[in-house]
Design a protein around this motif. Structure first.
Motif, PDB file in Angstrom:
ATOM      1  N   THR A   1      36.221  56.124  30.699  1.00 32.13           N
ATOM      2  CA  THR A   1      36.200  54.657  30.689  1.00 32.13           C
ATOM      3  C   THR A   1      36.756  54.131  32.006  1.00 32.13           C
ATOM      4  N   SER A   2      36.081  53.162  32.591  1.00 31.62           N
ATOM      5  CA  SER A   2      36.532  52.619  33.872  1.00 31.62           C
ATOM      6  C   SER A   2      36.531  51.104  33.827  1.00 31.62           C
ATOM      7  N   LEU A   3      37.510  50.517  34.508  1.00 27.64           N
ATOM      8  CA  LEU A   3      37.621  49.065  34.595  1.00 27.64           C
ATOM      9  C   LEU A   3      36.953  48.569  35.866  1.00 27.64           C
ATOM     10  N   TYR A   4      36.169  47.497  35.728  1.00 25.01           N
ATOM     11  CA  TYR A   4      35.654  46.768  36.886  1.00 25.01           C
ATOM     12  C   TYR A   4      36.111  45.329  36.734  1.00 25.01           C
ATOM     13  N   THR A   5      36.766  44.823  37.757  1.00 23.25           N
ATOM     14  CA  THR A   5      37.261  43.457  37.698  1.00 23.25           C
ATOM     15  C   THR A   5      37.057  42.756  39.028  1.00 23.25           C
ATOM     16  N   ASP A   6      36.669  41.499  38.945  1.00 24.84           N
ATOM     17  CA  ASP A   6      36.673  40.665  40.141  1.00 24.84           C
ATOM     18  C   ASP A   6      38.121  40.429  40.547  1.00 24.84           C
ATOM     19  N   THR A   7      38.315  39.946  41.747  1.00 26.67           N
ATOM     20  CA  THR A   7      39.646  39.582  42.219  1.00 26.67           C
ATOM     21  C   THR A   7      39.661  38.081  42.507  1.00 26.67           C
ATOM     22  N   PRO A   8      40.844  37.514  42.753  1.00 29.29           N
ATOM     23  CA  PRO A   8      40.891  36.085  43.102  1.00 29.29           C
ATOM     24  C   PRO A   8      40.098  35.744  44.354  1.00 29.29           C
ATOM     25  N   ASP A   9      39.789  36.738  45.185  1.00 30.36           N
ATOM     26  CA  ASP A   9      38.981  36.478  46.380  1.00 30.36           C
ATOM     27  C   ASP A   9      37.630  35.869  46.027  1.00 30.36           C
TER      28      ASP A   9
ATOM     29  N   ILE B   1      27.746  36.960  46.650  1.00 22.89           N
ATOM     30  CA  ILE B   1      27.851  38.043  45.680  1.00 22.89           C
ATOM     31  C   ILE B   1      28.803  39.139  46.138  1.00 22.89           C
ATOM     32  N   ASP B   2      29.308  39.063  47.374  1.00 23.61           N
ATOM     33  CA  ASP B   2      30.114  40.149  47.934  1.00 23.61           C
ATOM     34  C   ASP B   2      31.349  40.441  47.102  1.00 23.61           C
ATOM     35  N   HIS B   3      31.978  39.402  46.531  1.00 26.24           N
ATOM     36  CA  HIS B   3      33.199  39.600  45.746  1.00 26.24           C
ATOM     37  C   HIS B   3      32.935  39.614  44.242  1.00 26.24           C
ATOM     38  N   ALA B   4      31.676  39.583  43.839  1.00 26.83           N
ATOM     39  CA  ALA B   4      31.331  39.667  42.416  1.00 26.83           C
ATOM     40  C   ALA B   4      31.255  41.139  42.027  1.00 26.83           C
ATOM     41  N   ILE B   5      32.419  41.768  41.980  1.00 24.47           N
ATOM     42  CA  ILE B   5      32.508  43.222  41.817  1.00 24.47           C
ATOM     43  C   ILE B   5      31.886  43.675  40.509  1.00 24.47           C
ATOM     44  N   LEU B   6      32.202  42.991  39.423  1.00 24.99           N
ATOM     45  CA  LEU B   6      31.701  43.393  38.107  1.00 24.99           C
ATOM     46  C   LEU B   6      30.190  43.232  38.027  1.00 24.99           C
ATOM     47  N   VAL B   7      29.668  42.118  38.512  1.00 28.75           N
ATOM     48  CA  VAL B   7      28.229  41.869  38.438  1.00 28.75           C
ATOM     49  C   VAL B   7      27.463  42.906  39.257  1.00 28.75           C
ATOM     50  N   GLN B   8      27.966  43.247  40.421  1.00 24.62           N
ATOM     51  CA  GLN B   8      27.284  44.248  41.242  1.00 24.62           C
ATOM     52  C   GLN B   8      27.172  45.578  40.511  1.00 24.62           C
ATOM     53  N   GLU B   9      28.245  45.965  39.816  1.00 25.20           N
ATOM     54  CA  GLU B   9      28.206  47.225  39.077  1.00 25.20           C
ATOM     55  C   GLU B   9      27.247  47.124  37.889  1.00 25.20           C
TER      56      GLU B   9
ATOM     57  N   ARG C   1      27.789  30.715  35.726  1.00 21.94           N
ATOM     58  CA  ARG C   1      29.235  30.502  35.855  1.00 21.94           C
ATOM     59  C   ARG C   1      29.970  31.837  35.899  1.00 21.94           C
ATOM     60  N   SER C   2      29.622  32.766  35.029  1.00 23.70           N
ATOM     61  CA  SER C   2      30.273  34.070  35.058  1.00 23.70           C
ATOM     62  C   SER C   2      29.886  34.871  36.296  1.00 23.70           C
ATOM     63  N   ILE C   3      28.621  34.787  36.677  1.00 27.96           N
ATOM     64  CA  ILE C   3      28.130  35.612  37.772  1.00 27.96           C
ATOM     65  C   ILE C   3      28.636  35.127  39.124  1.00 27.96           C
ATOM     66  N   PHE C   4      28.617  33.813  39.343  1.00 27.73           N
ATOM     67  CA  PHE C   4      28.902  33.289  40.680  1.00 27.73           C
ATOM     68  C   PHE C   4      30.203  32.495  40.803  1.00 27.73           C
ATOM     69  N   ILE C   5      30.657  31.840  39.729  1.00 31.47           N
ATOM     70  CA  ILE C   5      31.720  30.849  39.857  1.00 31.47           C
ATOM     71  C   ILE C   5      33.080  31.376  39.421  1.00 31.47           C
ATOM     72  N   ASN C   6      33.159  31.972  38.226  1.00 34.01           N
ATOM     73  CA  ASN C   6      34.438  32.424  37.683  1.00 34.01           C
ATOM     74  C   ASN C   6      34.694  33.892  37.987  1.00 34.01           C
ATOM     75  N   SER C   7      35.926  34.322  37.786  1.00 32.05           N
ATOM     76  CA  SER C   7      36.244  35.751  37.862  1.00 32.05           C
ATOM     77  C   SER C   7      36.104  36.368  36.474  1.00 32.05           C
ATOM     78  N   GLU C   8      35.701  37.647  36.441  1.00 31.31           N
ATOM     79  CA  GLU C   8      35.430  38.345  35.181  1.00 31.31           C
ATOM     80  C   GLU C   8      35.964  39.776  35.251  1.00 31.31           C
ATOM     81  N   MET C   9      36.050  40.412  34.085  1.00 30.20           N
ATOM     82  CA  MET C   9      36.482  41.810  34.030  1.00 30.20           C
ATOM     83  C   MET C   9      35.849  42.488  32.816  1.00 30.20           C
ATOM     84  N   GLY C  10      35.863  43.806  32.804  1.00 27.75           N
ATOM     85  CA  GLY C  10      35.358  44.522  31.642  1.00 27.75           C
ATOM     86  C   GLY C  10      35.409  46.023  31.832  1.00 27.75           C
ATOM     87  N   LEU C  11      35.170  46.743  30.736  1.00 29.13           N
ATOM     88  CA  LEU C  11      35.212  48.197  30.712  1.00 29.13           C
ATOM     89  C   LEU C  11      33.805  48.764  30.564  1.00 29.13           C
TER      90      LEU C  11
END
Length: 513
Positions: free
Chosen positions: A288-296, A305-313, A430-440
Motif C-alpha cells: 500500500t502506498s500513499l500519494y498526496t498533493d502538497t500545499p504547493d 498539473i505539475d503539482h497534482a501528484i495524486l491525479v498524475q498517478e 475542483r479535486s483535479i486542479f483546485i484543491n489538494s487531495e490524498m489517497g492510498l
C-alpha cells in the motif's frame, strides 16, 4: 450632489479598502513552531502491534475497510481511547454536532493522558468552531491550526476580495494515532458521514491501516501542518472562556463512565470492532502506498498539473489498464481532457464503469449539470453508468436509524481488479486542479477482485443503470430481481432540480465544480 463618476470612484475605493482589510485580517505571519510526528514507540499498545505486524509482514500494510458510519466513528473513538503518544488529524470539515462533540471529547481525553494532539482543519466549511477550537487549544497538549483561513471580519467576502487564494482548499482527510494506525478515506467529521443524521446518509468508505505506509501518512501531514497556510487558532484572538475546558473534561468523564447505552457505547460496540476483537475477521494484507498533493499545488495557477501528484498517478495507472476500470465518485465531471482519456481507454477494449450520484441523490445540483454534459458522449463511446437511487435506504443501521435519503460520498477506483484506490479524490475539476487531495493505492489481486465483485453485487439494489435507447435518448433502469422500473427522465428528481440543472448548464462555471 455627487456625479455618477464620483459615485463610481467611491464604490471602487470602498471595494479596494474592503479587499485590503480582508487580506490584512488573515494573520499568516503569526508566530508558530515547526513540528513533526512523534516517532512510533513500541512500548505503547498500538506501537507494539505495528512493530509486530511489520516484523511479520515487512512493507505490506494491514487493511480493514469501513463502509459503515457506525464502524468508522467507533474506530476513531477506540483509537482515541488507547492513544498514548500522539494524535494527528487532518480534515476538510469538522462540524459542531454530536459527531464533532464526540470526536473533540476523544481528543481532549487523549491529551489528558499525555498524548500530543495536532488538529489541522480547512476553514471554508467549518464555520462557528473557532470558540470551541480555542477552548480545546488551551490544553497544553493540544495544538490546532486552521488551513488557508478566511478573514474573520468579512469571512465569505474573502471570495470576492481574495478569490485566487480563498478558492484553493485542503480536501485531505487523515487520522493517525501513535504514528501506528491511520484512517484514510472520504469522511469528514459530521453526523451525516457517520449515519447519525436521520435526513440523509452519506454512503462513504474508508480504510483503517497499519504498517509502513502510516509513516508516509504522517510525513504528508507534517508538510501541511508546517505550511505557511496553516495558522494557529490563537492568531484569531477569539473571546473564548478557556475555563470551560474543565467543564468539557468533566462531561467526557461522565459520558465514558455512564455509557452503557447511547451513541458512544453503540459506536464502540460496532459490528466491525466486535468481529475484529473476536478474530472473526482479520485485516487484509497488501502493498500500500500513499500519494498526496502538497500545499504547493494551492499556490500554482489553476490548471497547472505539475503539482497534482495524486491525479498524475491516477492517470498513469488508468492508462496502463488492460481489462477494467471501475470509478466510484460522488461528483463526476471529466471535462474535455478527461472525456478524451476515457474514450482512449475504451478504444483499447478496456471496460469502464462509473458509479455516481443521480440528480435526486446528489447534494450539489450544480455539479450534476457538469456531469450531464458528458454522460451521453461517454455512453456512446461504451462507458457504463450507474446512478445512486436516492430512496434505496435498506435496513436500519446500528444506531437504529433508517435515513430518508442516500447520497454517495465514497471515492474509490479499481483498476484491473488488482489495484484499489481509496481517498479524498473526486473526479471533478475542483479535486483535479483546485484543491489538494490524498489517497492510498492498494496493490493486491485478492483485495481488488473481492472489492470489485462486492461492489458489482451491491449495485442492483441501490442504483439506476443509465443507457441510451433506440432513439439515442437517455433511459434509466432499476432491476433488483424483484422489481423492474424503466423511466426516461432523471428518476426521483423534482422539476425544480431539473430546472436548476438546465440553468447551471448555461453558466460558465464548469471549471469551478
Amino acid at each position: 450632489m455627487f456625479s455618477a463618476a464620483d459615485a463610481c470612484r467611491r464604490a471602487l475605493l470602498a471595494l479596494t479598502l474592503l479587499a485590503a482589510a480582508g487580506c490584512a485580517s488573515v494573520p499568516f505571519d503569526y508566530p508558530k513552531q515547526s513540528s513533526v510526528a512523534v516517532p512510533r514507540d513500541a512500548a505503547t499498545p498500538l506501537g507494539e502491534q505495528a512493530a509486530g505486524w511489520e516484523a511479520q509482514h515487512g512493507s505490506k500494510a494491514a487493511l480493514v475497510g469501513m463502509s459503515s458510519g457506525v464502524d468508522a466513528l467507533g474506530a476513531r473513538l477506540r483509537l482515541l481511547e488507547v492513544a498514548q503518544k500522539s494524535v494527528d488529524a487532518q480534515y476538510f470539515i469538522i462540524k459542531k454536532d454530536r459527531a464533532g462533540a464526540l470526536f473533540a471529547g476523544g481528543l481532549l481525553a487523549a491529551a489528558d493522558r499525555g498524548a500530543q494532539v495536532r488538529l489541522l482543519v480547512d476553514d471554508v466549511f467549518s464555520p462557528g468552531v473557532d470558540e470551541a477550537f480555542t477552548i480545546l487549544a488551551a490544553h497544553p497538549n493540544i495544538e490546532i491550526r486552521i488551513f488557508n483561513p478566511l478573514s474573520r471580519s468579512f469571512r465569505y467576502l474573502s471570495y470576492l476580495t481574495d478569490f485566487k487564494r480563498a478558492n484553493r482548499r485542503m480536501h485531505n482527510k487523515s487520522f493517525t494515532v501513535d504514528n501506528s494506525m491511520s484512517i484514510v478515506g472520504g469522511r469528514n467529521i459530521g453526523e451525516e458521514y457517520f449515519e447519525l443524521n436521520p435526513a440523509v446518509k452519506f454512503d462513504d468508505y474508508e480504510v483503517l491501516v497499519m504498517g509502513e505506509v502510516v509513516g508516509q501518512i504522517s510525513d504528508g501531514f507534517d508538510v501541511f501542518w508546517n505550511s505557511e497556510l496553516a495558522v494557529p487558532i490563537e492568531a484569531f484572538e477569539n473571546r473564548a472562556d478557556v475555563s470551560r475546558l474543565d467543564d468539557w473534561r468533566e462531561q467526557i468523564r461522565e459520558v465514558q463512565q455512564e455509557q452503557q447505552t447511547g451513541l458512544y457505547a453503540t459506536a464502540l460496540n460496532s459490528s466491525l470492532l466486535r468481529d475484529l476483537r473476536s478474530g472473526k475477521i482479520k485485516p487484509a494484507v497488501a502493498e500500500t502506498s500513499l500519494y498526496t498533493d502538497t500545499p504547493d499545488k494551492l499556490s500554482t495557477d489553476v490548471g497547472n498539473i505539475d503539482h497534482a501528484i495524486l491525479v498524475q498517478e491516477m492517470v498513469r495507472r488508468m492508462r496502463a489498464a488492460e481489462k477494467e476500470i471501475v470509478i466510484v465518485t460522488p461528483y463526476y465531471i471529466p471535462q474535455q481532457a478527461g472525456a478524451e482519456l476515457i474514450e482512449e481507454i475504451l478504444a483499447k477494449g478496456v471496460r469502464v464503469v462509473v458509479v455516481t450520484n443521480s440528480l435526486a441523490s446528489t447534494n450539489h445540483v450544480a455539479v450534476h449539470s457538469g456531469y450531464a454534459r458528458y454522460r451521453k458522449r461517454l455512453l456512446r463511446a461504451g462507458a457504463e453508468f450507474y446512478e445512486i437511487r436516492a430512496d434505496a435506504i435498506g435496513e436500519e443501521n446500528d444506531w437504529g436509524k433508517q435515513p430518508e435519503q442516500i447520497t454517495l460520498h465514497s471515492k474509490a477506483t479499481t483498476i484491473d481488479r488488482d489495484t484499489v484506490f481509496i481517498g479524498s479524490l473526486n473526479f471533478d475539476p475542483r479535486s483535479i486542479f483546485i484543491n489538494s487531495e490524498m489517497g492510498l493505492f492498494i496493490d493486491s489481486e485478492e483485495i481488488g477482485s473481492r472489492f470489485t465483485e462486492e461492489l458489482g453485487r451491491g449495485l442492483a439494489p441501490v442504483t439506476w443503470k443509465v443507457e441510451l435507447d433506440e432513439n439515442d435518448k437517455l433511459r434509466w433502469t432499476f432491476d433488483d430481481g424483484n422489481e423492474r422500473l424503466v423511466v426516461h427522465k432523471e428518476p426521483g428528481a423534482s422539476w425544480w432540480r431539473r430546472f436548476q440543472v438546465g440553468f447551471y448548464r448555461l453558466l460558465p462555471i464548469e471549471s469551478q465544480l
